[in-house]
Design a protein around this motif. Structure first.
Motif, PDB file in Angstrom:
ATOM      1  N   PRO A  52      26.904   1.432  -3.630  1.00 12.53           N
ATOM      2  CA  PRO A  52      26.971   1.799  -5.050  1.00 12.53           C
ATOM      3  C   PRO A  52      25.630   1.575  -5.741  1.00 12.53           C
ATOM      4  N   ILE A  53      25.373   2.347  -6.784  1.00 16.05           N
ATOM      5  CA  ILE A  53      24.120   2.217  -7.532  1.00 16.05           C
ATOM      6  C   ILE A  53      24.169   0.959  -8.393  1.00 16.05           C
ATOM      7  N   THR A  54      23.179   0.093  -8.221  1.00 18.01           N
ATOM      8  CA  THR A  54      23.146  -1.163  -8.977  1.00 18.01           C
ATOM      9  C   THR A  54      21.830  -1.388  -9.705  1.00 18.01           C
ATOM     10  N   GLY A  55      20.833  -0.547  -9.470  1.00 22.01           N
ATOM     11  CA  GLY A  55      19.551  -0.743 -10.134  1.00 22.01           C
ATOM     12  C   GLY A  55      18.652  -1.755  -9.452  1.00 22.01           C
ATOM     13  N   ILE A  56      18.964  -2.103  -8.203  1.00 25.32           N
ATOM     14  CA  ILE A  56      18.125  -3.040  -7.448  1.00 25.32           C
ATOM     15  C   ILE A  56      16.946  -2.281  -6.848  1.00 25.32           C
ATOM     16  N   THR A  57      15.747  -2.839  -7.014  1.00 29.45           N
ATOM     17  CA  THR A  57      14.535  -2.167  -6.545  1.00 29.45           C
ATOM     18  C   THR A  57      14.270  -2.466  -5.067  1.00 29.45           C
ATOM     19  N   LEU A  58      13.388  -1.656  -4.480  1.00 26.70           N
ATOM     20  CA  LEU A  58      13.004  -1.846  -3.077  1.00 26.70           C
ATOM     21  C   LEU A  58      11.809  -2.799  -3.033  1.00 26.70           C
ATOM     22  N   PRO A  59      11.945  -3.957  -2.398  1.00 28.76           N
ATOM     23  CA  PRO A  59      10.884  -4.971  -2.409  1.00 28.76           C
ATOM     24  C   PRO A  59       9.528  -4.423  -1.971  1.00 28.76           C
ATOM     25  N   PHE A  60       8.479  -4.818  -2.705  1.00 27.02           N
ATOM     26  CA  PHE A  60       7.071  -4.501  -2.439  1.00 27.02           C
ATOM     27  C   PHE A  60       6.717  -3.040  -2.715  1.00 27.02           C
ATOM     28  N   ILE A  61       7.692  -2.149  -2.777  1.00 23.19           N
ATOM     29  CA  ILE A  61       7.393  -0.724  -2.890  1.00 23.19           C
ATOM     30  C   ILE A  61       7.705  -0.177  -4.282  1.00 23.19           C
TER      31      ILE A  61
ATOM     32  N   LEU B 276       9.321  17.804  -9.682  1.00 20.92           N
ATOM     33  CA  LEU B 276      10.064  18.503 -10.734  1.00 20.92           C
ATOM     34  C   LEU B 276      10.980  17.554 -11.512  1.00 20.92           C
ATOM     35  N   ASN B 277      10.901  16.262 -11.195  1.00 20.09           N
ATOM     36  CA  ASN B 277      11.651  15.224 -11.922  1.00 20.09           C
ATOM     37  C   ASN B 277      13.163  15.376 -11.839  1.00 20.09           C
ATOM     38  N   TYR B 278      13.651  15.834 -10.696  1.00 18.59           N
ATOM     39  CA  TYR B 278      15.099  15.880 -10.499  1.00 18.59           C
ATOM     40  C   TYR B 278      15.647  14.487 -10.198  1.00 18.59           C
ATOM     41  N   LEU B 279      14.796  13.637  -9.620  1.00 22.66           N
ATOM     42  CA  LEU B 279      15.229  12.290  -9.254  1.00 22.66           C
ATOM     43  C   LEU B 279      15.099  11.351 -10.448  1.00 22.66           C
ATOM     44  N   PRO B 280      16.143  10.602 -10.786  1.00 24.97           N
ATOM     45  CA  PRO B 280      16.058   9.637 -11.884  1.00 24.97           C
ATOM     46  C   PRO B 280      15.384   8.340 -11.426  1.00 24.97           C
ATOM     47  N   GLU B 281      14.578   7.750 -12.307  1.00 23.64           N
ATOM     48  CA  GLU B 281      13.920   6.473 -12.000  1.00 23.64           C
ATOM     49  C   GLU B 281      13.271   6.509 -10.616  1.00 23.64           C
ATOM     50  N   GLN B 282      12.569   7.597 -10.335  1.00 25.20           N
ATOM     51  CA  GLN B 282      12.084   7.820  -8.979  1.00 25.20           C
ATOM     52  C   GLN B 282      10.926   6.900  -8.588  1.00 25.20           C
ATOM     53  N   TRP B 283      10.307   6.251  -9.531  1.00 23.83           N
ATOM     54  CA  TRP B 283       9.228   5.320  -9.194  1.00 23.83           C
ATOM     55  C   TRP B 283       9.735   3.878  -9.077  1.00 23.83           C
TER      56      TRP B 283
ATOM     57  N   VAL C 289       0.841  -1.208   0.000  1.00 24.05           N
ATOM     58  CA  VAL C 289       0.000   0.000   0.000  1.00 24.05           C
ATOM     59  C   VAL C 289       0.873   1.254   0.000  1.00 24.05           C
ATOM     60  N   ILE C 290       1.928   1.243   0.809  1.00 28.47           N
ATOM     61  CA  ILE C 290       2.876   2.365   0.805  1.00 28.47           C
ATOM     62  C   ILE C 290       3.481   2.514  -0.584  1.00 28.47           C
ATOM     63  N   GLY C 291       3.726   1.388  -1.250  1.00 33.15           N
ATOM     64  CA  GLY C 291       4.252   1.421  -2.607  1.00 33.15           C
ATOM     65  C   GLY C 291       3.281   2.081  -3.573  1.00 33.15           C
ATOM     66  N   PHE C 292       1.999   1.746  -3.482  1.00 32.08           N
ATOM     67  CA  PHE C 292       0.994   2.370  -4.350  1.00 32.08           C
ATOM     68  C   PHE C 292       1.007   3.898  -4.200  1.00 32.08           C
ATOM     69  N   ILE C 293       0.998   4.345  -2.949  1.00 30.40           N
ATOM     70  CA  ILE C 293       0.971   5.796  -2.683  1.00 30.40           C
ATOM     71  C   ILE C 293       2.246   6.456  -3.190  1.00 30.40           C
ATOM     72  N   SER C 294       3.379   5.800  -2.954  1.00 30.48           N
ATOM     73  CA  SER C 294       4.668   6.368  -3.358  1.00 30.48           C
ATOM     74  C   SER C 294       4.798   6.433  -4.876  1.00 30.48           C
ATOM     75  N   ILE C 295       4.341   5.390  -5.558  1.00 32.11           N
ATOM     76  CA  ILE C 295       4.405   5.377  -7.023  1.00 32.11           C
ATOM     77  C   ILE C 295       3.527   6.478  -7.601  1.00 32.11           C
ATOM     78  N   TYR C 296       2.338   6.661  -7.028  1.00 29.25           N
ATOM     79  CA  TYR C 296       1.453   7.729  -7.498  1.00 29.25           C
ATOM     80  C   TYR C 296       2.102   9.090  -7.294  1.00 29.25           C
ATOM     81  N   ALA C 297       2.694   9.294  -6.108  1.00 31.29           N
ATOM     82  CA  ALA C 297       3.349  10.571  -5.825  1.00 31.29           C
ATOM     83  C   ALA C 297       4.557  10.791  -6.729  1.00 31.29           C
ATOM     84  N   ALA C 298       5.277   9.712  -7.046  1.00 30.15           N
ATOM     85  CA  ALA C 298       6.489   9.827  -7.858  1.00 30.15           C
ATOM     86  C   ALA C 298       6.188  10.108  -9.320  1.00 30.15           C
ATOM     87  N   THR C 299       4.966   9.806  -9.759  1.00 27.79           N
ATOM     88  CA  THR C 299       4.617   9.976 -11.176  1.00 27.79           C
ATOM     89  C   THR C 299       3.568  11.063 -11.404  1.00 27.79           C
TER      90      THR C 299
END
Length: 370
Positions: free
Chosen positions: A332-341, A255-262, A22-32
């Motif tokens: 280091p940045i590896t492109g690994i996502t945050l589980p469930f979110i 303002l889309n300063y964050l890359p791949e923010q969702w 559920v936190i993921g749903f809200i965060s994805i909506y806010a990020a996009t």
């Protein structure tokens, strides 16, 4: 399914997962939200479909005794390897973020490496279970190392260093719990340090080298390789204690300063919009989740079940630490996502399947007395 089994269903673990989603749903909506309301809803809808499919998958998985998966472990392993080979074939595998790691199924895109995590955990657990007490010599380790080494090599060929590291951590953790002689653990660490110059010059690709350099000093190239982590740390810090609010327009997220923010940097979004309080709450949820997995691994009925949960524990542990760590410059940045979110159908479905396996094992932790 016998109703007696349902009495052992770990409700606390399941509720914890639902809350994270559920936190993921809200965060994805806010990020996009900068893309417009309709586009934001489409992101959330896609994630919701993956969640529903995950719930269905959990229902199917818990209805099958996990020992049945052990009986067909060779078939499961073969399917995982075939998927990882198929994605490397031009015309079959789709390139995304520089890696040929996806297969377009028309309706959705599948990432075989994600689903292979579960298959490899099951098959590796079965293999180690049959070799309890026989992990003391190089000869003993030949088959286990080949078992885990083949999928790691195939994932590296994509190339996908992030998922390859996840597989390494999973296998290392499972070998440790299975009772591997500690001299091999220390020997591997020494060998890695000694061989680093060879890896740097002949194995790592240029973009992977740049990520390591950026990890050490992101301000070395603030407008290039270091841009992502710098913007992420600024966003996390700007949230302060209570955050800027979920739907404010003057945020780095909007303002889309964050890359791949969702996806990769979803934790930065949470920290900026909800502050230290919101970020800490997410960390606490993950801490409870991981602690619960460790506890459930201890009360499993047999070593096979315990090793599966341990593999899943190390999978989540590495992904959570790596993802949150890279958003604040500690990893280091590896492109690994945050589980469930994080946004991603294959990732969420894999995580739900993993939870289903854990529930399956814990539901059968006691023999049923008729």
């Amino acid at each position: 399914m016998d109703k007696k089994l349902l009495k052992n269903l770990d409700i606390s673990l399941l509720l914890n997962v639902v809350l994270l989603v559920v936190i993921g749903f809200i965060s994805i909506y806010a990020a996009t939200q900068s893309f417009g309301t309709e586009k934001s809803f489409s992101f959330v809808l896609t994630q919701a479909v993956a969640f529903v499919l995950g719930i269905i998958a959990i229902g199917v998985i818990i209805s099958i005794d996990y020992h049945q998966f052990g009986l067909y472990w060779k078939i499961i392993y073969a399917i995982c390897i075939l998927m990882l080979i198929a994605v490397l074939i031009p015309g079959v595998g789709k390139v995304n973020k520089g890696a040929r790691g996806w297969i377009d199924l028309g309706i959705v895109e599948m990432q075989p490496a994600e689903l292979a995590k579960i298959g490899i955990i099951i098959t590796f657990a079965k293999l180690l279970d049959s070799r309890q007490g026989n992990l003391n010599t190089l000869k003993d380790l030949t088959v286990p190392l080949l078992h885990i080494g083949i999928p790691i090599i195939l994932i590296m060929l994509q190339p996908d260093l992030g998922n390859a590291l996840v597989f390494m951590v999973i296998s290392g953790g499972m070998l440790f719990v299975a009772g591997i002689n500690m001299k091999f653990i220390w020997g591997s660490i020494v060998a890695l340090v000694v061989s680093f110059p060879i890896l740097w010059n002949f194995v790592l690709l240029n973009h992977q080298k740049n990520r390591l350099i950026t990890f050490i000093n992101p301000y070395n190239d603030p407008l290039g390789e270091g841009y992502h982590v710098i913007q992420s740390m600024l966003a996390v810090g700007s949230g302060q204690i209570t955050g800027k609010g979920l739907f404010q327009e003057d945020t780095m997220t909007n303002l889309n300063y964050l890359p791949e923010q969702w996806t990769d940097f979803i934790f930065s979004v949470i920290a900026e919009l909800t502050g230290f309080i919101g970020a800490a709450f997410v960390v606490i949820l993950f801490a409870f989740f991981l602690h619960r997995l460790l506890y459930l691994s201890r009360i499993a009925k047999d070593d096979f079940g315990s090793l599966i949960i341990i593999g899943i524990f190390f999978m989540y542990l590495f992904q959570v630490v790596e993802n949150i760590g890279m958003t604040i410059g500690l990893m280091p940045i590896t492109g690994i996502t945050l589980p469930f979110i994080s946004y991603g159908g294959s990732s969420l479905l894999t995580n739900m399947i993993a939870v289903g396996l854990v529930l399956n094992i814990t539901m059968r932790r006691h023999k049923i007395k008729f």
